[in-house]
Design a protein around this motif. Structure first.
Motif, PDB file in Angstrom:
ATOM      1  N   UNK A 125       0.837  -1.190   0.000  1.00  0.00           N
ATOM      2  CA  UNK A 125       0.000   0.000   0.000  1.00  0.00           C
ATOM      3  C   UNK A 125       0.874   1.242   0.000  1.00  0.00           C
ATOM      4  N   UNK A 126       0.716   2.066  -1.019  1.00  0.00           N
ATOM      5  CA  UNK A 126       1.557   3.255  -1.165  1.00  0.00           C
ATOM      6  C   UNK A 126       0.664   4.483  -1.198  1.00  0.00           C
ATOM      7  N   UNK A 127       0.914   5.441  -0.308  1.00  0.00           N
ATOM      8  CA  UNK A 127       0.177   6.697  -0.280  1.00  0.00           C
ATOM      9  C   UNK A 127       1.078   7.833  -0.695  1.00  0.00           C
ATOM     10  N   UNK A 128       0.615   8.632  -1.654  1.00  0.00           N
ATOM     11  CA  UNK A 128       1.384   9.777  -2.152  1.00  0.00           C
ATOM     12  C   UNK A 128       0.697  11.059  -1.694  1.00  0.00           C
ATOM     13  N   UNK A 129       1.420  11.867  -0.932  1.00  0.00           N
ATOM     14  CA  UNK A 129       0.901  13.125  -0.386  1.00  0.00           C
ATOM     15  C   UNK A 129       1.572  14.267  -1.127  1.00  0.00           C
ATOM     16  N   UNK A 130       0.797  15.039  -1.865  1.00  0.00           N
ATOM     17  CA  UNK A 130       1.359  16.120  -2.667  1.00  0.00           C
ATOM     18  C   UNK A 130       0.766  17.456  -2.247  1.00  0.00           C
ATOM     19  N   UNK A 131       1.443  18.517  -2.642  1.00  0.00           N
ATOM     20  CA  UNK A 131       0.967  19.861  -2.352  1.00  0.00           C
ATOM     21  C   UNK A 131       2.082  20.864  -2.486  1.00  0.00           C
ATOM     22  N   UNK A 132       1.738  22.146  -2.581  1.00  0.00           N
ATOM     23  CA  UNK A 132       2.743  23.196  -2.740  1.00  0.00           C
ATOM     24  C   UNK A 132       3.623  23.348  -1.516  1.00  0.00           C
ATOM     25  N   UNK A 133       4.620  24.200  -1.650  1.00  0.00           N
ATOM     26  CA  UNK A 133       5.516  24.506  -0.543  1.00  0.00           C
ATOM     27  C   UNK A 133       4.744  25.146   0.603  1.00  0.00           C
ATOM     28  N   UNK A 134       5.162  24.830   1.825  1.00  0.00           N
ATOM     29  CA  UNK A 134       4.615  25.495   2.997  1.00  0.00           C
ATOM     30  C   UNK A 134       3.366  24.871   3.566  1.00  0.00           C
ATOM     31  N   UNK A 135       2.871  23.778   2.976  1.00  0.00           N
ATOM     32  CA  UNK A 135       1.631  23.179   3.444  1.00  0.00           C
ATOM     33  C   UNK A 135       1.826  22.171   4.565  1.00  0.00           C
ATOM     34  N   UNK A 136       3.070  21.902   4.938  1.00  0.00           N
ATOM     35  CA  UNK A 136       3.308  20.998   6.058  1.00  0.00           C
ATOM     36  C   UNK A 136       3.187  19.532   5.699  1.00  0.00           C
ATOM     37  N   UNK A 137       3.606  19.173   4.491  1.00  0.00           N
ATOM     38  CA  UNK A 137       3.500  17.767   4.068  1.00  0.00           C
ATOM     39  C   UNK A 137       4.365  16.868   4.946  1.00  0.00           C
ATOM     40  N   UNK A 138       5.607  17.297   5.222  1.00  0.00           N
ATOM     41  CA  UNK A 138       6.498  16.485   6.053  1.00  0.00           C
ATOM     42  C   UNK A 138       5.956  16.369   7.465  1.00  0.00           C
ATOM     43  N   UNK A 139       5.539  17.498   8.033  1.00  0.00           N
ATOM     44  CA  UNK A 139       4.987  17.491   9.390  1.00  0.00           C
ATOM     45  C   UNK A 139       3.781  16.564   9.470  1.00  0.00           C
ATOM     46  N   UNK A 140       2.941  16.614   8.446  1.00  0.00           N
ATOM     47  CA  UNK A 140       1.761  15.749   8.434  1.00  0.00           C
ATOM     48  C   UNK A 140       2.157  14.280   8.345  1.00  0.00           C
ATOM     49  N   UNK A 141       3.093  13.955   7.439  1.00  0.00           N
ATOM     50  CA  UNK A 141       3.506  12.558   7.271  1.00  0.00           C
ATOM     51  C   UNK A 141       4.142  12.013   8.547  1.00  0.00           C
ATOM     52  N   UNK A 142       4.955  12.837   9.215  1.00  0.00           N
ATOM     53  CA  UNK A 142       5.592  12.406  10.465  1.00  0.00           C
ATOM     54  C   UNK A 142       4.528  12.174  11.535  1.00  0.00           C
ATOM     55  N   UNK A 143       3.570  13.097  11.613  1.00  0.00           N
ATOM     56  CA  UNK A 143       2.483  12.932  12.594  1.00  0.00           C
ATOM     57  C   UNK A 143       1.718  11.640  12.337  1.00  0.00           C
ATOM     58  N   UNK A 144       1.385  11.400  11.067  1.00  0.00           N
ATOM     59  CA  UNK A 144       0.653  10.180  10.722  1.00  0.00           C
ATOM     60  C   UNK A 144       1.468   8.940  11.062  1.00  0.00           C
ATOM     61  N   UNK A 145       2.774   8.980  10.783  1.00  0.00           N
ATOM     62  CA  UNK A 145       3.632   7.815  11.044  1.00  0.00           C
ATOM     63  C   UNK A 145       3.706   7.509  12.538  1.00  0.00           C
ATOM     64  N   UNK A 146       3.796   8.558  13.370  1.00  0.00           N
ATOM     65  CA  UNK A 146       3.811   8.324  14.817  1.00  0.00           C
ATOM     66  C   UNK A 146       2.497   7.706  15.274  1.00  0.00           C
TER      67      UNK A 146
END
Length: 756
Positions: A125-146
């Protein structure tokens, strides 16, 4: 069928080789230099993956041939890798999650669904999270992973692929990092990408592992890093859309809603939020445009400067020219985030990105982008695709594009820095001229009764081949052509302004409740005054009278404008404008209850138009005269007036322009239906109004359609047809809501609910 035997373990193979050599543990220990205790642990499976030098010493002591030696070395390596799952390595560790993370509940639910959904056999299962700069994609992915960590007992790994840097992590290097995190020693590392990918997939086979691949650069970088099994999961973040990746689930991350943005900012500033006040924090959240990075910068600035107030920062950020400069805190700069994406663009896309900042409206299509960029439509499409792919533009319905507000400011800054002032000024003139030409000649003229679509040599002037296309262009581009009209006013282009305002005369009837007509016709009247043309000025004043009569419902102002128009038109001999002024005055007088004056004004207007042979405007006056008679309680006379009007509209030889007849016929039918209802002939009225509301929908007269639907609903209720009445009220509510009149929509829904 003979069952397939399980593969031999290192312990079993070592024991077989020792027995074949007729050696005891002590003898093999003495020959190899490996302790007897270590040998015992190996043969009992307690040490499944001894180090490479130990295995080599044992192979020499056992005098193994090349094939047997290679088998023993590979079994030891596999054992070392399996041992990894029982001990943490500290490599590719998941970063900490920020404590003030806010919102994103639907998006977090999406990641949870991804983890627990059944994957196809052999496909992770592969999820791709996209969006412009500044939207917090990394912060969101880290939160989800925790949050998901308990679902992955075999490990959670994080790898930054540096997709926006000049030198993203190569797939081979990324695999090496992941393999080291999985316990592979450098000496056991395969040399090429396919072998590393194969080993990576084999190690993850059957394991419950989550891999977060952050800041991906391309499909080619990502594909070798995807596991092949069905137990593992992968979250990828990227500014690029990575449209070529197959078999992935996609999540497009958007800005935070205002409530969540305010909540995040409140969480960042902590205890001082009470003194800053909710209103100021909400204003700051609005300025951020819902970008978590901008909110983080704003919050950090407030926290690091206790003497500042949120209201002071609101004032600083109010200046658009310095807003990006103010959105920085230490090494956090919103412009830097956008700049990384900008640097990824090809030169032609960079130029278009900068120039699009000069488009007046909030959105635009490829045709306008081509004009702004000075490029072909095909090249514009390619550049726009690149800008969307990197999140520097948002694409919407029907081929429209738009900037995030902060990205537009960044584009404007780049334009100021990289393009000469003379080039910018020339570009503004080019875009404004094109928009005015489109609004005036290409679109607006379509609705004049005598207009004919250009043919022959002039056909290339337009791509709008029907009134419907012209109508849509004027509506969706209203911010753009209105901005061009304002620019023309500031530049003193009075003839162009007046031409554009006059071209909107007939179209404004189709979109009568649009909010901008007052500005359009005011600019037109001012331009005519400067040009010293009283007849055309009277025409614009008549349009302002119409604006205050219909959309604004300001009847006294209507009468003031009509008096001015009559004065100017009389002095210039513009009889058409005299008649139009009497017509608009008649409408205002009728609604003020001055019915005798209204009937006289409409009668005078009708007589002038008929004498001039203007059957189109004559029909308008006949309809208005019928309404005056209806309001005066003279229902039979009003009905006769409307029936006479319908006869003219239905007579091909009457001289009424066909397009005007199509537009006016449903209005006349509705008035006939109203009069029939007032005369007690409800069955006939219902049939007539049903036909009228259908025609109104076809010619796009939503407000009149909604009002006629209300009349129809009331008549149906009087006839005891309650179900049909409720449906008519509900449909009226929908039409009101479609034009943004929620109050009228709510009223009609209440009437529908109250129907017995």
């Amino acid at each position: 069928m003979v069952p397939i035997a399980d593969p031999l373990s290192f312990a079993e193979v070592l024991r077989r080789h020792r027995h074949a050599a007729r050696l005891t543990l002590e003898q093999l220990a003495e020959a190899s230099g490996v302790s007897a205790r270590s040998l015992s642990n190996m043969e009992r499976g307690r040490s499944r993956g001894p180090q490479h030098r130990t295995v080599t010493a044992l192979a020499d002591a056992l005098a193994l041939d090349e094939s047997a030696r290679r088998q023993l070395v590979e079994l030891a390596r596999d054992g070392r890798l399996r041992d990894h799952w029982t001990r943490p390595t500290g490599l590719c560790a998941l970063p900490r999650s920020v404590g003030d993370f806010t919102g994103r509940a639907p998006e977090l639910a999406w990641t949870n669904d991804l983890v627990h959904a059944d994957a196809s056999p052999g496909v992770a299962g592969v999820g791709l999270i996209t969006g412009p700069a500044g939207l917090g994609k990394t912060t969101f992915a880290v939160r989800a992973a925790h949050a998901l960590r308990p679902d992955f007992p075999d490990g959670v790994f994080f790898l930054d692929l540096f997709g926006m840097s000049p030198h993203p992590v190569a797939a081979g290097e990324a695999l090496a990092l992941l393999l080291r995190a999985l316990g592979v020693e450098d000496r056991d590392m395969p040399g090429d990408v396919p072998d590393r990918a194969s080993l990576y997939r084999s190690l993850l086979e059957g394991k419950r592992v989550l891999v977060v691949l952050d800041n991906a650069a391309s499909e080619e970088q990502i594909r070798p890093l995807l596991p092949g099994g069905s137990h593992g999961r992968v979250l990828i973040t990227s500014r690029r859309l990575l449209a070529g990746l197959e078999g992935v689930r996609r999540l497009s991350l958007g800005p935070l809603p205002l409530a969540e943005a305010t909540e995040l900012l409140t969480g960042i500033v902590g205890d001082r939020s009470a003194s800053d006040g909710e209103r100021a924090l909400t204003q700051l959240a609005q300025v951020s445009g819902g970008l978590p990075l901008a909110l983080r910068i704003i919050g950090n600035r407030l926290v690091s400067r206790p003497g500042w107030s949120a209201a002071e920062l609101v004032a600083r950020l109010a200046n658009e020219e310095r807003r990006l400069e103010q959105l920085s805190a230490g090494d956090l700069k919103i412009a830097n985030a956008f700049g990384m994406s900008y640097e990824q663009l090809a030169g032609s896309a960079r130029q278009l990105f900068r120039r699009l900042a000069l488009v007046p409206g909030r959105d635009f299509d490829a045709a306008l982008a081509a004009v702004a960029g000075g490029i072909s439509a095909e090249d514009a499409w390619d550049a726009l695709d690149e800008l969307v792919d990197l999140g520097l533009l948002q694409d919407g319905a029907s081929g429209r594009y738009r900037f995030h507000d902060l990205v537009r400011l960044f584009a404007r800054d780049r334009l100021q820095a990289e393009d000469a002032a003379a080039e910018r000024d020339a570009l503004i003139e080019t875009v404004a001229s094109w928009l005015l030409r489109m609004a005036t000649t290409t679109a607006g003229r379509w609705f004049e009764p005598a207009y004919r679509c250009p043919a022959g040599p002039d056909a290339d002037l337009t791509e709008l081949s029907s009134p419907e296309q012209a109508d849509r262009w004027l509506r969706v581009n209203v911010d753009n052509w209105l901005g061009a009209l304002r620019h023309a006013a500031s530049s003193g282009l009075h003839s162009a302004i007046l031409d554009c305002a006059e071209s909107m005369n007939w179209f404004s009837d189709r979109w009568m409740h649009a909010p901008h007509w007052y500005e359009v016709f005011t600019l037109g009247a001012e331009a005519a005054a400067v040009l010293g043309d009283p007849a055309r000025q009277a025409k614009q004043l008549n349009m302002l009278a119409w604006v205050h009569l219909v959309p604004r419902d300001d009847l006294e102002t209507t009468l003031r404008y009509t008096a001015q128009a009559i004065d100017l038109a009389t002095r210039s001999g513009a009889t058409v404008q005299i008649a139009l002024a009497h017509h608009h005055a008649g409408g205002a007088l009728r609604r003020l209850g001055r019915l005798d004056e209204a009937i006289a004004a409409e009668t005078q207007a009708a007589g002038i138009h008929k004498a001039n042979g203007d059957m189109d405007r004559y029909c308008q006056c006949l309809g208005a005269l019928g309404t005056c008679l209806r309001d005066a309680g003279r229902h039979t006379e009003a009905l006769e007036q409307y029936l006479d009007l319908l006869a003219l509209l239905n007579d091909d030889r009457s001289g009424v322009t066909p397009s005007v007849a199509v537009f006016t016929r449903p209005i006349a039918l509705a008035r006939v239906g109203e009069c029939l209802g007032l005369l007690g002939r409800r069955a006939e009225a219902i049939i007539t109004l049903t036909e009228a509301t259908g025609l109104m929908e076809q010619v796009q007269l939503p407000v009149l359609q909604a009002r006629s639907l209300e009349t129809l609903a009331a008549l149906l209720a009087e006839e005891g047809r309650t179900g049909e009445s409720r449906h008519a009220y509900a449909r009226a509510a929908e039409v009101y809501e479609d034009v943004g009149d929620t109050a009228e929509g709510d009223r009609c829904r209440d009437l529908a609910a109250a129907s017995p």
